[in-house]
Design an enzyme around this catalytic site. Structure first.
Site, PDB file in Angstrom:
ATOM      1  N   GLY A 188     130.210  90.697 -87.610  1.00  0.00           N
ATOM      2  CA  GLY A 188     129.286  91.266 -86.637  1.00  0.00           C
ATOM      3  C   GLY A 188     129.532  90.652 -85.272  1.00  0.00           C
ATOM      4  N   GLY A 232     127.706  91.387 -82.461  1.00  0.00           N
ATOM      5  CA  GLY A 232     126.546  91.503 -81.577  1.00  0.00           C
ATOM      6  C   GLY A 232     126.086  90.123 -81.136  1.00  0.00           C
ATOM      7  N   ALA A 252     123.899  87.881 -82.278  1.00  0.00           N
ATOM      8  CA  ALA A 252     123.812  86.784 -83.242  1.00  0.00           C
ATOM      9  C   ALA A 252     125.211  86.287 -83.596  1.00  0.00           C
ATOM     10  CB  ALA A 252     123.059  87.227 -84.493  1.00  0.00           C
ATOM     11  N   GLY A 253     126.121  87.212 -83.812  1.00  0.00           N
ATOM     12  CA  GLY A 253     127.480  86.839 -84.191  1.00  0.00           C
ATOM     13  C   GLY A 253     128.185  86.064 -83.093  1.00  0.00           C
ATOM     14  N   PHE A 309     104.306  91.475 -72.301  1.00  0.00           N
ATOM     15  CA  PHE A 309     104.788  92.273 -73.416  1.00  0.00           C
ATOM     16  C   PHE A 309     103.691  92.330 -74.478  1.00  0.00           C
ATOM     17  CE2 PHE A 309     109.259  93.505 -74.895  1.00  0.00           C
ATOM     18  CZ  PHE A 309     109.606  94.038 -73.683  1.00  0.00           C
ATOM     19  N   GLN A 347     109.838  98.098 -88.809  1.00  0.00           N
ATOM     20  CA  GLN A 347     109.113  98.330 -87.556  1.00  0.00           C
ATOM     21  C   GLN A 347     109.401  99.709 -86.974  1.00  0.00           C
ATOM     22  OE1 GLN A 347     109.786  95.923 -83.673  1.00  0.00           O
ATOM     23  NE2 GLN A 347     107.709  95.500 -84.360  1.00  0.00           N
ATOM     24  N   HIS A 388     108.970 101.639 -83.527  1.00  0.00           N
ATOM     25  CA  HIS A 388     108.657 101.385 -82.121  1.00  0.00           C
ATOM     26  C   HIS A 388     107.748 102.497 -81.642  1.00  0.00           C
ATOM     27  CE1 HIS A 388     109.050 100.529 -77.861  1.00  0.00           C
ATOM     28  NE2 HIS A 388     109.657  99.409 -78.169  1.00  0.00           N
ATOM     29  N   LEU A 427     115.183 104.643 -77.239  1.00  0.00           N
ATOM     30  CA  LEU A 427     114.145 103.665 -76.927  1.00  0.00           C
ATOM     31  C   LEU A 427     113.679 103.761 -75.472  1.00  0.00           C
ATOM     32  CD1 LEU A 427     112.567 101.068 -77.727  1.00  0.00           C
ATOM     33  CD2 LEU A 427     114.535  99.772 -76.918  1.00  0.00           C
ATOM     34  N   THR A 450     111.604 101.246 -73.359  1.00  0.00           N
ATOM     35  CA  THR A 450     111.193  99.851 -73.551  1.00  0.00           C
ATOM     36  C   THR A 450     109.688  99.607 -73.464  1.00  0.00           C
ATOM     37  OG1 THR A 450     111.352  97.603 -72.663  1.00  0.00           O
ATOM     38  CG2 THR A 450     111.651  99.361 -71.093  1.00  0.00           C
ATOM     39  N   GLU A 451     109.251  98.615 -74.267  1.00  0.00           N
ATOM     40  CA  GLU A 451     107.884  98.132 -74.175  1.00  0.00           C
ATOM     41  C   GLU A 451     107.608  97.611 -72.767  1.00  0.00           C
ATOM     42  OE1 GLU A 451     106.647  96.186 -77.738  1.00  0.00           O
ATOM     43  OE2 GLU A 451     105.718  94.561 -76.614  1.00  0.00           O
ATOM     44  N   ARG A 491     103.302  96.241 -81.756  1.00  0.00           N
ATOM     45  CA  ARG A 491     103.939  97.532 -82.009  1.00  0.00           C
ATOM     46  C   ARG A 491     103.373  98.276 -83.211  1.00  0.00           C
ATOM     47  NH1 ARG A 491     110.146  95.671 -80.621  1.00  0.00           N
ATOM     48  NH2 ARG A 491     109.834  95.733 -78.361  1.00  0.00           N
ATOM     49  N   HIS A 517     112.710 101.211 -85.637  1.00  0.00           N
ATOM     50  CA  HIS A 517     113.296 100.405 -84.573  1.00  0.00           C
ATOM     51  C   HIS A 517     113.927  99.107 -85.063  1.00  0.00           C
ATOM     52  CE1 HIS A 517     113.883  98.847 -80.562  1.00  0.00           C
ATOM     53  NE2 HIS A 517     113.114  97.803 -80.791  1.00  0.00           N
ATOM     54  N   GLU A 554     119.196  90.341 -86.952  1.00  0.00           N
ATOM     55  CA  GLU A 554     118.367  91.340 -87.639  1.00  0.00           C
ATOM     56  C   GLU A 554     118.692  91.493 -89.124  1.00  0.00           C
ATOM     57  OE1 GLU A 554     118.044  95.116 -85.619  1.00  0.00           O
ATOM     58  OE2 GLU A 554     116.893  95.994 -87.257  1.00  0.00           O
ATOM     59  N   ARG A 608     107.220  92.354 -85.957  1.00  0.00           N
ATOM     60  CA  ARG A 608     107.861  91.553 -84.911  1.00  0.00           C
ATOM     61  C   ARG A 608     107.262  91.868 -83.542  1.00  0.00           C
ATOM     62  NH1 ARG A 608     111.659  92.522 -81.204  1.00  0.00           N
ATOM     63  NH2 ARG A 608     112.533  94.439 -82.072  1.00  0.00           N
ATOM     64  N   SER A 652     113.307  89.554 -80.734  1.00  0.00           N
ATOM     65  CA  SER A 652     114.510  89.797 -81.538  1.00  0.00           C
ATOM     66  C   SER A 652     115.766  89.288 -80.838  1.00  0.00           C
ATOM     67  CB  SER A 652     114.665  91.274 -81.894  1.00  0.00           C
ATOM     68  OG  SER A 652     114.949  92.036 -80.750  1.00  0.00           O
ATOM     69  N   LEU A 653     115.876  89.512 -79.526  1.00  0.00           N
ATOM     70  CA  LEU A 653     117.020  88.925 -78.812  1.00  0.00           C
ATOM     71  C   LEU A 653     116.966  87.415 -78.975  1.00  0.00           C
ATOM     72  CD1 LEU A 653     117.119  90.980 -75.460  1.00  0.00           C
ATOM     73  CD2 LEU A 653     118.592  91.215 -77.452  1.00  0.00           C
TER      74      LEU A 653
END
Lengths: 242, 565
Positions: B10, B12, B14-15, B117, B230, B232, B242, B244-245, B276, B341, B365, B376, B381-382
Site C-alpha cells: 500500500g 497511501g 499509512a504505507g 469539525f 461509516q 459520510h 465527498l 468535506t465536513e 458523522r 466513507h 484504514e 470515527r 483518519s489522516l
C-alpha cells in the site's frame, strides 16, 4: 438516455503489429463521464480493454487520455459536454503505449525525481513549526494543486522533440520548492536546470496551461525559475570572491 | 523471487509513513496496485486533527480533550489507551509533517490554521484548504524519493504466506509483465486501505476493494469490529463524491425541503457539527420521511459563507460541484446524500500495529487498533494513518533487527505462488459461466440495501444468504481474457473473492450485534447496551464462514455515558 459511439485506440504490443481503432456503442445516463463509459464497456462488452483510473474525482491524476483530440482526465469529462455523439479516445502522446490507453510514464517520474522534490530544511528547525504568513505561500499555491497526471508533459511540444527536456510538471514542482520560504536548497544544487534542455528549452507556447485539468500554469513556474536564475547570476557577478 | 527485509503493501499515507520511519539500513520495499500518488489518501479533503491550540477559540484545547472527543465519538468502543496514544502523538506528528514540507494553511502570525469539525470540543482540524490529503500524500511520497525505498508499482498482492503463527512473505501479480511473483519478507506491513466499493454508494476511490483486509483474514489473521461502517453525511448526489465536513466546519447549513435546518431536531447544540453517524442518520431520516428532494437528497447550503471564503477555504469543493454537479455553490445549494466513507473495523492489531501473527503488521484504514470504535471523527483518519504508519515502520524494524530469518521462507512463498499460478491456469482453460463484474455490481447493491445505515435482523439474514449465493456463482467463473498483461479482469477476479469475505464478516457481525452503537444502528435494537455489548467483535476465518468471538474494551479514565450533542 443518449447513445454514443466510442472509437477507442487499441494496442497490445505483445500481439498487435500496430494500433487500431475499435468501436463500441454506449447508452449514457445523465452526467455520465467518459470514465463511466469506459468502465461500462469493459465490464459488459470487452474485459480486455485496459486503462488507468482511481479516484474518479479529478484528484489522483490516473486517467489522463486524449478525448476527441483534447488531452484531459476521463473522469472529469462529462459526455454531454462533448457536444458530439462520437467519442474518440486515444492514449496520452509523448509516452510509449503499454496497452490500449495505458502509457509508460517512467520518463515523467524520472524527471520528477531529478529535481529533488522534497524540502531541504534549514539546519535549525523551529521546534513548534515554522512561522509563515499565507502571503509568503501564495506564490506557490497554484503549483500545490498539481496532481502529476502528466497531461502537460503529454501536450508539451518541447518534450515531443525528445531531447531529454524535464517537462512542465517537474520544473513547476522545482519552482514550488525554490519559492517555499522553508526550503534552503543551495543555488548551485538547483541551478542545474540552467541549461539549454532545462528551463531555457521551454517554447512558452503555453500548451501546458491549456490542458492542465487543475488550472495550474506550469510555465509561470518555468518563467519564475528563469527570473531567479538571472537575478542570482547578476548578484554573483557583483559579489566579491573570497 | 523478490526479497526484502520489510515489505509494505500500500502506497497511501499509512504505507509511506511506515516506509519513511523504517530503520535506516534495512532493505525496504513498497508494493502498490497503483502508482502511490493514485492512492485514495489523495482524496482526503478537510484536515487532520491535533490539539495545537492555534485557533482563537481553541486556546484551552489539549490532547486529553482530543482523546475524550475521540472516545465519546466512538460511542465508547475505542480502546482508550489507543485513543490516548493517537491524540498525544498528534501534536509532535503535525510539526513533523510541517517540517517535511506539508504546505498547511496559516493563521495570521504564521501558525498552522485550524478549523472546527464534527464532534470536536474545539477547532482542532489542521488543513491545507480542502486538499489536505493531496498535500500530505504528495509530500510523503516526495520524501521517500530522498530515501532508499524500493517501489513496485502496479503489483497486486494476492496472498499472504503465514505458517505456524509467523509471516514469511507474499505473492503478487505484476500487472505489466503478467507474472506471478513470490516475495520473501522478514516483516510485512499492510497499509492497504478500506473496502468502500463493497457498497454501491461510496465516496471512496474506485480501486478501494479492500482485498488487503480479505487476504489477511484468509491467512488466519483476525478482523475486528467489521460491522462498523461509516457513512459520510455529505456526498454529492449522483456521483457520491465527498463534500468535506470542512464545508460544515466553515459554517455550511443542512436544509430539508421545508427550508429548515433540521439538525436542530437531532443534535440541538452541535447542529451540523454533530458526529458523522448522527448527521448521516438525520439526513437519511429526513429523506425517508419525505422531507428530502426527489426522495433522494437534502441540501448543503454554503451560499451565506460568501464567495471569498468559499474560494479561499473550499476551492476544491467548488470545483467538484462545477464539474460533477453542474452547479456553483456560491450561487446554489449542493444536493447531498450519505454514502459509505470509511471502515472503522479492520485487521486486528495492537498499539504497536502488530497482529497476533509474528512479523505481520497493519496500519491505517485496513487496520483496527481500535481508535475509532463504533464511529470515527472527521480529521482522525489522516492522523491515524500517519501516526500508526510510523509506529508500524518502527515496530517492524525492531522485529527484523531482533529476529532471525528462516530457511523455509523461500520454499513457502514459492509454493504459494505455484498454487496461484495453477488456479489462474484453470481460469484460463475453462469456459466462464458468468461475468465477475455483474456479481460485483450485485454485491454492492445487496450491501447498500441490507447492510447500510439502518439495519434489521430480517434483511441482514437475507444479505448473508445472498452473499453465499454469490460465492457459489463466483466459483463457476473463469477468465474471459486470454492475455495476462495488464489484465484488469484478473485483478477483479482475485479481489472479488476477498470482497465476498469482507461482506460476509460485516454482515455476520452486524446480525450478531443486537444493539445500536455509533454507526451500527439496529432498528430492532435501537439502544446502546453496555451490559452485553461493550466489547469488540473478533472474526476469524474458517472454511464454513467467520467465527465470532468478543474481547473487552480497554477503559482508562472515561466512563461510558450517554452520547448527546
Amino acid at each position: 438516455m443518449a447513445k454514443y459511439l466510442f472509437r477507442i485506440l487499441r494496442f497490445n504490443p505483445a500481439r498487435d503489429e500496430k494500433p487500431y481503432f475499435q468501436e463500441f456503442s454506449y447508452e449514457a445516463s445523465e452526467k455520465d463521464s467518459v470514465l463511466d463509459a469506459l468502465r461500462s464497456i469493459r465490464d459488459n462488452l470487452d474485459p480486455t480493454l485496459a486503462f488507468r483510473y482511481s479516484c474518479r474525482e479529478a484528484v489522483c491524476g490516473a486517467c489522463g487520455m486524449v478525448i476527441n483530440g483534447q488531452i484531459t482526465l476521463a473522469c472529469r469529462t462529462i459526455l454531454e459536454s462533448l457536444k458530439s455523439q462520437v467519442v474518440v479516445i486515444e492514449p496520452l502522446p509523448n509516452f510509449e503505449i503499454q496497452k490500449d490507453l495505458m502509457v509508460d510514464m517512467t520518463p515523467f517520474w524520472k524527471a520528477l525525481r531529478e529535481i529533488k522534490p522534497f524540502l531541504h530544511p534549514q539546519p535549525e528547525i523551529p521546534e513548534k513549526g515554522y512561522r509563515i504568513e499565507e502571503k509568503q505561500m501564495e506564490r506557490i499555491y497554484q503549483f500545490i494543486n498539481c496532481i502529476l497526471c502528466g497531461c502537460c508533459y503529454s501536450a508539451c511540444p518541447v518534450v515531443a522533440r525528445g531531447q531529454g527536456y524535464l517537462g512542465p510538471a517537474a520544473l513547476a514542482k522545482l519552482y514550488r520548492f525554490v519559492e517555499d520560504p522553508r526550503d534552503k536548497r543551495s543555488f548551485s544544487s538547483w541551478a542545474k536546470v540552467d541549461r539549454p534542455d532545462g528551463v531555457w528549452a521551454c517554447d512558452t507556447v503555453f500548451r501546458c496551461h491549456e490542458v492542465c485539468p487543475k488550472n495550474v500554469r506550469p510555465a509561470d513556474g518555468i518563467e519564475g525559475l528563469r527570473r531567479k536564475l538571472v537575478v542570482e547570476k547578476i548578484k554573483r557577478l557583483f559579489k566579491k570572491e573570497p | 523471487m523478490v526479497e526484502h527485509d520489510i515489505v509494505i503493501v500500500g502506497g497511501g499515507l499509512a504505507g509511506l509513513s511506515a516506509a519513511l520511519n523504517a530503520a535506516p539500513g534495512l532493505d525496504i520495499a513498497v508494493i502498490s496496485k497503483v502508482h502511490p500518488l493514485r492512492s485514495h489518501s489523495v482524496a482526503a479533503q478537510g484536515g487532520i486533527n491535533a490539539a495545537l491550540g492555534n485557533h482563537p477559540e481553541g486556546r484551552d484545547d489539549s490532547w486529553e480533550r482530543h482523546a475524550f472527543d475521540t472516545i465519546k465519538g466512538s460511542d465508547y468502543l475505542a480502546d482508550q489507551t489507543a485513543a490516548e496514544l493517537l491524540c498525544q502523538q498528534a501534536i509532535p506528528m503535525l510539526y513533523e509533517l510541517e517540517h517535511l514540507g506539508v504546505p498547511f494553511s496559516r493563521f495570521p502570525g504564521g501558525v498552522i490554521a485550524q478549523r472546527p469539525f464534527g464532534g470536536a470540543g474545539f477547532p482542532r482540524t489542521c488543513y491545507a484548504a480542502d486538499r489536505t490529503g493531496l498535500v500530505l500524500l504528495h509530500t510523503l511520497y516526495e520524501q521517500t524519493l530522498s530515501k532508499d525505498v524500493h517501489f513496485y508499482e502496479e503489483w497486486l498482492v494476492t496472498n499472504l504466506v503465514v505458517r505456524d503463527g509467523r509471516c514469511y512473505g507474499l505473492v503478487a501479480y505484476d500487472l505489466q509483465s503478467g507474472e506471478i511473483i513470490p516475495i520473501k519478507a522478514r516483516a510485512v506491513i499492510f497499509a492497504t486501505g478500506g473496502y468502500g466499493r463493497v457498497y454501491q454508494k461510496s465516496t471512496n476511490a474506485l480501486i478501494n476493494f479492500g482485498s488487503g483486509i480479505g487476504l489477511a483474514y484468509r491467512a488466519g489473521i483476525p478482523l475486528k469490529d467489521m460491522e462498523f461502517v461509516q457513512f459520510h453525511p455529505t456526498s454529492l448526489y449522483g456521483k457520491n463524491i465527498l463534500i468535506t465536513e470542512g464545508a460544515r466546519g466553515e459554517g455550511g447549513y443542512l436544509i430539508n425541503n421545508q427550508g429548515k435546518r433540521f439538525m436542530a431536531d437531532y443534535a440541538p447544540s452541535a447542529m451540523e457539527l454533530a458526529p458523522r453517524d448522527i448527521v448521516a442518520r438525520a439526513i437519511q431520516t429526513e429523506i425517508q420521511k419525505g422531507r428530502g428532494f426527489e426522495g433522494e437528497y437534502v441540501y448543503l447550503d454554503l451560499r451565506h459563507l460568501g464567495k471569498e471564503k468559499i474560494m479561499k477555504r473550499l476551492p476544491g469543493i467548488r470545483e467538484i460541484c462545477l464539474y460533477f454537479g453542474g452547479l456553483d455553490p456560491i450561487e446554489e445549494p449542493i444536493p447531498i446524500q450519505p454514502a459509505q466513507h470509511y471502515s472503522m473495523g479492520g485487521i486486528d492489531v495492537n498499539e504497536k500495529a502488530a497482529s497476533p501473527v509474528e512479523g505481520f503488521y497493519a496500519a491505517g484504514e485496513c487496520s483496527c487498533v481500535s481508535v475509532h470504535g463504533a464511529n470515527r471523527l472527521g480529521g482522525n483518519s489522516l492522523l491515524e494513518a500517519v501516526v500508526f504508519g510510523k509506529i508500524a515502520g518502527l515496530s517492524a524494524s525492531e522485529y527484523v533487527q531482533e529476529s532471525q530469518g528462516e530457511d523455509r521462507a523461500a520454499r513457502l512463498v514459492n509454493e504459494a505462488a505455484a498454487q496461484l499460478k495453477e488456479r489462474i491456469n484453470q481460469w484460463l482453460s475453462k469456459e466462464s459461466r458468468g461475468n465477475v463484474y455483474q456479481l460485483f455490481h450485485r454485491l454492492k447493491k445487496i450491501m447498500m440495501e441490507k447492510v447500510g445505515i439502518f439495519r434489521e435482523k430480517g434483511p441482514l439474514a437475507e444479505a448473508l444468504e445472498e452473499i453465499g449465493e454469490l460465492r457459489h456463482r463466483y466459483h463457476q467463473l473463469a477468465l474471459r481474457s486470454d492475455c495476462l498483461q495488464f489484465c484488469q479482469e484478473l485483478v477483479t477476479m482475485m479481489e472479488f473473492e476477498y470482497m465476498l469475505d469482507i461482506a460476509e464478516v460485516i454482515t455476520k457481525g452486524a446480525l450478531a450485534r443486537e444493539e445500536t452503537r455509533g454507526s451500527h444502528f439496529r432498528l430492532d435494537f435501537p439502544r446502546r447496551d453496555d451490559q452485553n455489548w461493550l466489547k469488540h467483535t473478533i472474526a476469524e476465518f474458517t472454511p464454513k464462514g467467520p467465527r465470532l468471538t468478543y474481547r473487552p474494551v480497554k477503559i482508562t479514565r472515561y466512563q461510558p455515558q450517554e452520547r448527546k450533542y
